[in-house]
Design a protein around this motif. Structure first.
Motif, PDB file in Angstrom:
ATOM      1  N   GLU B  87      -5.852 -22.489  -3.464  1.00  0.00           N
ATOM      2  CA  GLU B  87      -6.012 -21.468  -4.542  1.00  0.00           C
ATOM      3  C   GLU B  87      -5.210 -19.980  -3.994  1.00  0.00           C
ATOM      4  O   GLU B  87      -5.015 -19.129  -4.744  1.00  0.00           O
ATOM      5  CB  GLU B  87      -7.555 -21.093  -4.868  1.00  0.00           C
ATOM      6  N   GLN B  88      -4.836 -19.914  -2.796  1.00  0.00           N
ATOM      7  CA  GLN B  88      -4.454 -18.695  -2.392  1.00  0.00           C
ATOM      8  C   GLN B  88      -3.161 -19.081  -1.253  1.00  0.00           C
ATOM      9  O   GLN B  88      -3.292 -18.416  -0.211  1.00  0.00           O
ATOM     10  CB  GLN B  88      -5.391 -17.594  -1.639  1.00  0.00           C
ATOM     11  N   GLN B  89      -2.601 -19.812  -1.652  1.00  0.00           N
ATOM     12  CA  GLN B  89      -1.249 -20.263  -0.696  1.00  0.00           C
ATOM     13  C   GLN B  89      -0.183 -19.100  -0.843  1.00  0.00           C
ATOM     14  O   GLN B  89       0.781 -19.324  -1.255  1.00  0.00           O
ATOM     15  CB  GLN B  89      -0.633 -21.580  -1.388  1.00  0.00           C
ATOM     16  N   ALA B  90      -0.912 -17.820  -0.595  1.00  0.00           N
ATOM     17  CA  ALA B  90      -0.023 -16.681  -0.717  1.00  0.00           C
ATOM     18  C   ALA B  90      -0.673 -15.788   0.275  1.00  0.00           C
ATOM     19  O   ALA B  90      -1.548 -15.862   0.913  1.00  0.00           O
ATOM     20  CB  ALA B  90      -0.029 -16.107  -2.253  1.00  0.00           C
ATOM     21  N   TRP B  91       0.102 -14.751   0.300  1.00  0.00           N
ATOM     22  CA  TRP B  91      -0.290 -13.627   1.295  1.00  0.00           C
ATOM     23  C   TRP B  91      -1.819 -13.023   0.838  1.00  0.00           C
ATOM     24  O   TRP B  91      -2.016 -13.077  -0.451  1.00  0.00           O
ATOM     25  CB  TRP B  91       0.625 -12.422   1.173  1.00  0.00           C
ATOM     26  N   PRO B  92      -2.463 -12.409   1.733  1.00  0.00           N
ATOM     27  CA  PRO B  92      -3.761 -11.874   1.401  1.00  0.00           C
ATOM     28  C   PRO B  92      -3.184 -10.443   0.507  1.00  0.00           C
ATOM     29  O   PRO B  92      -2.210 -10.040   0.811  1.00  0.00           O
ATOM     30  CB  PRO B  92      -4.225 -11.199   2.447  1.00  0.00           C
ATOM     31  N   GLY B  93      -4.017 -10.224  -0.512  1.00  0.00           N
ATOM     32  CA  GLY B  93      -3.857  -9.358  -1.425  1.00  0.00           C
ATOM     33  C   GLY B  93      -2.860  -9.772  -2.690  1.00  0.00           C
ATOM     34  O   GLY B  93      -2.648  -8.796  -3.440  1.00  0.00           O
ATOM     35  N   GLY B  94      -2.501 -11.038  -2.646  1.00  0.00           N
ATOM     36  CA  GLY B  94      -1.748 -11.467  -3.768  1.00  0.00           C
ATOM     37  C   GLY B  94      -2.493 -11.629  -5.013  1.00  0.00           C
ATOM     38  O   GLY B  94      -3.561 -11.403  -5.023  1.00  0.00           O
ATOM     39  N   ALA B  95      -1.787 -12.372  -6.048  1.00  0.00           N
ATOM     40  CA  ALA B  95      -2.487 -12.526  -7.167  1.00  0.00           C
ATOM     41  C   ALA B  95      -3.621 -13.415  -7.125  1.00  0.00           C
ATOM     42  O   ALA B  95      -3.506 -14.568  -6.371  1.00  0.00           O
ATOM     43  CB  ALA B  95      -1.508 -13.086  -8.315  1.00  0.00           C
ATOM     44  N   GLY B  96      -4.780 -13.121  -7.785  1.00  0.00           N
ATOM     45  CA  GLY B  96      -5.896 -13.953  -7.733  1.00  0.00           C
ATOM     46  C   GLY B  96      -6.551 -13.922  -6.445  1.00  0.00           C
ATOM     47  O   GLY B  96      -7.637 -14.830  -6.044  1.00  0.00           O
ATOM     48  N   ASP B  97      -6.148 -12.837  -5.502  1.00  0.00           N
ATOM     49  CA  ASP B  97      -6.909 -12.874  -4.305  1.00  0.00           C
ATOM     50  C   ASP B  97      -8.444 -12.119  -4.588  1.00  0.00           C
ATOM     51  O   ASP B  97      -8.715 -11.488  -5.268  1.00  0.00           O
ATOM     52  CB  ASP B  97      -6.464 -11.667  -3.426  1.00  0.00           C
ATOM     53  N   VAL B  98      -9.480 -13.120  -3.935  1.00  0.00           N
ATOM     54  CA  VAL B  98     -10.996 -12.967  -4.177  1.00  0.00           C
ATOM     55  C   VAL B  98     -11.474 -11.612  -3.274  1.00  0.00           C
ATOM     56  O   VAL B  98     -12.607 -11.485  -3.542  1.00  0.00           O
ATOM     57  CB  VAL B  98     -11.792 -13.939  -3.908  1.00  0.00           C
ATOM     58  N   TRP B  99     -10.609 -11.419  -2.413  1.00  0.00           N
ATOM     59  CA  TRP B  99     -11.118 -10.322  -1.408  1.00  0.00           C
ATOM     60  C   TRP B  99     -10.999  -8.618  -1.887  1.00  0.00           C
ATOM     61  O   TRP B  99      -9.928  -8.520  -2.691  1.00  0.00           O
ATOM     62  CB  TRP B  99     -10.201 -10.376   0.185  1.00  0.00           C
ATOM     63  N   GLN B 100     -11.756  -7.878  -1.432  1.00  0.00           N
ATOM     64  CA  GLN B 100     -11.817  -6.496  -1.725  1.00  0.00           C
ATOM     65  C   GLN B 100     -11.414  -5.706  -0.557  1.00  0.00           C
ATOM     66  O   GLN B 100     -12.240  -5.666   0.419  1.00  0.00           O
ATOM     67  CB  GLN B 100     -13.068  -6.121  -2.449  1.00  0.00           C
ATOM     68  N   LEU B 173       3.341  -6.500   2.883  1.00  0.00           N
ATOM     69  CA  LEU B 173       3.093  -7.673   3.471  1.00  0.00           C
ATOM     70  C   LEU B 173       3.757  -8.931   2.516  1.00  0.00           C
ATOM     71  O   LEU B 173       4.602  -9.768   2.708  1.00  0.00           O
ATOM     72  CB  LEU B 173       1.736  -8.259   3.772  1.00  0.00           C
ATOM     73  N   GLN B 174       3.664  -8.594   1.112  1.00  0.00           N
ATOM     74  CA  GLN B 174       4.313  -9.476   0.089  1.00  0.00           C
ATOM     75  C   GLN B 174       5.659  -9.344   0.405  1.00  0.00           C
ATOM     76  O   GLN B 174       6.348 -10.671  -0.207  1.00  0.00           O
ATOM     77  CB  GLN B 174       3.785  -8.684  -1.319  1.00  0.00           C
ATOM     78  N   ARG B 175       6.341  -8.609   0.945  1.00  0.00           N
ATOM     79  CA  ARG B 175       7.942  -8.623   1.105  1.00  0.00           C
ATOM     80  C   ARG B 175       8.286  -9.539   1.843  1.00  0.00           C
ATOM     81  O   ARG B 175       9.421 -10.070   1.693  1.00  0.00           O
ATOM     82  CB  ARG B 175       8.435  -7.326   1.426  1.00  0.00           C
ATOM     83  N   LEU B 176       7.498 -10.249   2.844  1.00  0.00           N
ATOM     84  CA  LEU B 176       7.888 -11.197   3.790  1.00  0.00           C
ATOM     85  C   LEU B 176       7.849 -12.578   2.909  1.00  0.00           C
ATOM     86  O   LEU B 176       6.798 -12.704   2.027  1.00  0.00           O
ATOM     87  CB  LEU B 176       7.137 -11.138   4.999  1.00  0.00           C
TER      88      LEU B 176
END
Lengths: 253, 253
Positions: B87-100, B173-176
């Motif tokens: 569900e989060q095969q992406a960086w932390p903070g990406g779309a759908g991230d459940v963390w605050q 981080l998303q740029r990587l």
DNA sequence: AAGTGGTCTAGACCACCTT
DNA sequence: AGGTGGTCTAGACCACTTC
């Protein structure tokens, strides 16, 4: 007036004790070394034995210590990483499977398992017992539930005895096409039979990994694996997993 | 002669007590209901309070009970499943991230983290604090370590304050390009700060999920997430994960 | 037989929450 | 103020391992 309120939240004794012991383990002890016995340690720190034990219990929970009745308390080696995520994107019993079949009995499963398998209360389900060993130590015990409908070709004559029948069930399972799996990890405490197999006392903390194997659009098998929480680090994903340990590690002579 | 040796391994009192209580929870209590206090329960079963507490501790560890100082002991709801695998095969903070994101401080990380990140002792590493809430309850606290080399374009002027700077780091981080991740799960006990955030006492059992994020052929970020072991079931894989619960579940009126 | 950790007791006081 | 769970004590006995 002058009553400055330091320590407004006084730390419990066992908590402070745990910190002190933890630092001593890092700096003054080697893996495998035997600690002084509980009565001596308690006297040395000026606390009751029960209080000392509370600290030791926490350190054992964190995998820093290992206690054995009649023997003593030793410094535990770092936890071993055991892969549970990938490496086996296949049926249980397939190539490279790290589990060892123990036996197999056809019986009605617990109600909760029957619900997850969507089997009726009277359907027979094969219960395969398997065990997993890593670096010479037993690390996990598994119950694998296989409903009869998943292995239709299996005949009781195929394998009369325990391990052989277990392997026969696993072999039949390979005929289905595996469509996916999902797992869950939660904390539990060891049942009496699992505890015996894991060389722990009943009630010892364990990590329970529940895995559902999907085929034909339904749950074709269900695995409930019980890992020793004190000695294991479960790894998922591409490679080995990260190891974060606290301090220096040395080896006992 | 007649002294048939039944019960050759006498069950400890607290273990038997746990079984009895567990069955009572299934049949006579509803989720949220308050149990009698420990002194009454101990008297009712004819054991010392410490022995009763040993049984309650186990049941709390298994997620069956919830105890709060000054309030009482209540029947816990079933564990909530929290997804940590896909569900989060992406960086932390990406779309759908459940963390605050909570805040972010640049500082030298613990030695063990520095080793995993392969950073020198003087390299600055951003430490992002995040928290995760599920169904109104805090379930996890995270420390995300991002070495400065992973977010080279970040300037301190970008975000002066806490949460804003945290979000700026995640955005950079998303740029990587994320090449992979691997995780490990192990049992731990809550540090004082995590315990406060999770609304538990220090030392409470937690599931520690360590995740390494790979980019550019190296570890670009490291996450250490601490989940409440009493209330959480960590799910991995294709879909939600399996729920195996022991008995009937009712809702308190 | 001696030594270890595991269980159990009957008290005491404390920190926290509710009233 | 009163009730709850959390901590702590100083003993006792038991189960297990080793010598």
């Amino acid at each position: 007036m002058g009553t400055t309120q330091l320590e407004s939240v006084p730390e419990p004794k066992y908590w402070h004790l745990k910190t002190v012991l933890s630092e001593a383990l890092d700096s003054e002890f080697s893996v495998g070394e035997i600690l002084p016995n509980e009565r001596d340690l308690a006297a040395r720190f000026g606390v009751a034995r029960a209080t000392l034990r509370q600290a030791l219990e926490q350190l054992e929970l964190e995998g820093r210590l290992q206690r054995r009745r009649g023997v003593g308390t030793t410094v535990a080696p770092p936890r071993v990483g055991v892969a549970v995520g990938t490496e086996q994107q296949a049926w249980p019993g397939g190539a490279g499977d790290v589990w060892q079949a123990v036996d197999c009995t056809p019986a009605a499963p617990p109600a909760a398992v029957a619900a997850a398998l969507e089997t009726g209360p009277d359907d027979t389900v094969y219960t395969v017992r398997r065990s997993r060993v890593s670096q010479g130590q037993p690390v996990a015990a598994e119950l694998l539930y296989v409903p009869e409908s998943s292995v239709p070709e299996l005949s009781a004559i195929d394998a009369p005895s325990g391990p052989a029948r277990a392997r026969a069930v696993l072999r039949e399972l390979q005929r289905l096409e595996l469509e996916g799996r999902d797992s869950a990890v939660e904390l539990g405490s060891a049942r009496a039979d699992d505890a015996r197999e894991l060389d722990r006392l009943p009630g010892a903390p364990v990590l329970v990994v529940t895995t559902r194997f999907l085929a034909d659009g339904r749950t074709a098998a269900l695995s409930v694996a019980t890992y020793r929480a004190d000695t294991c680090r479960l790894t998922f994903g591409d490679s080995g997993g990260v190891e974060i340990h606290q301090g220096p590690e040395r080896q006992a002579s």
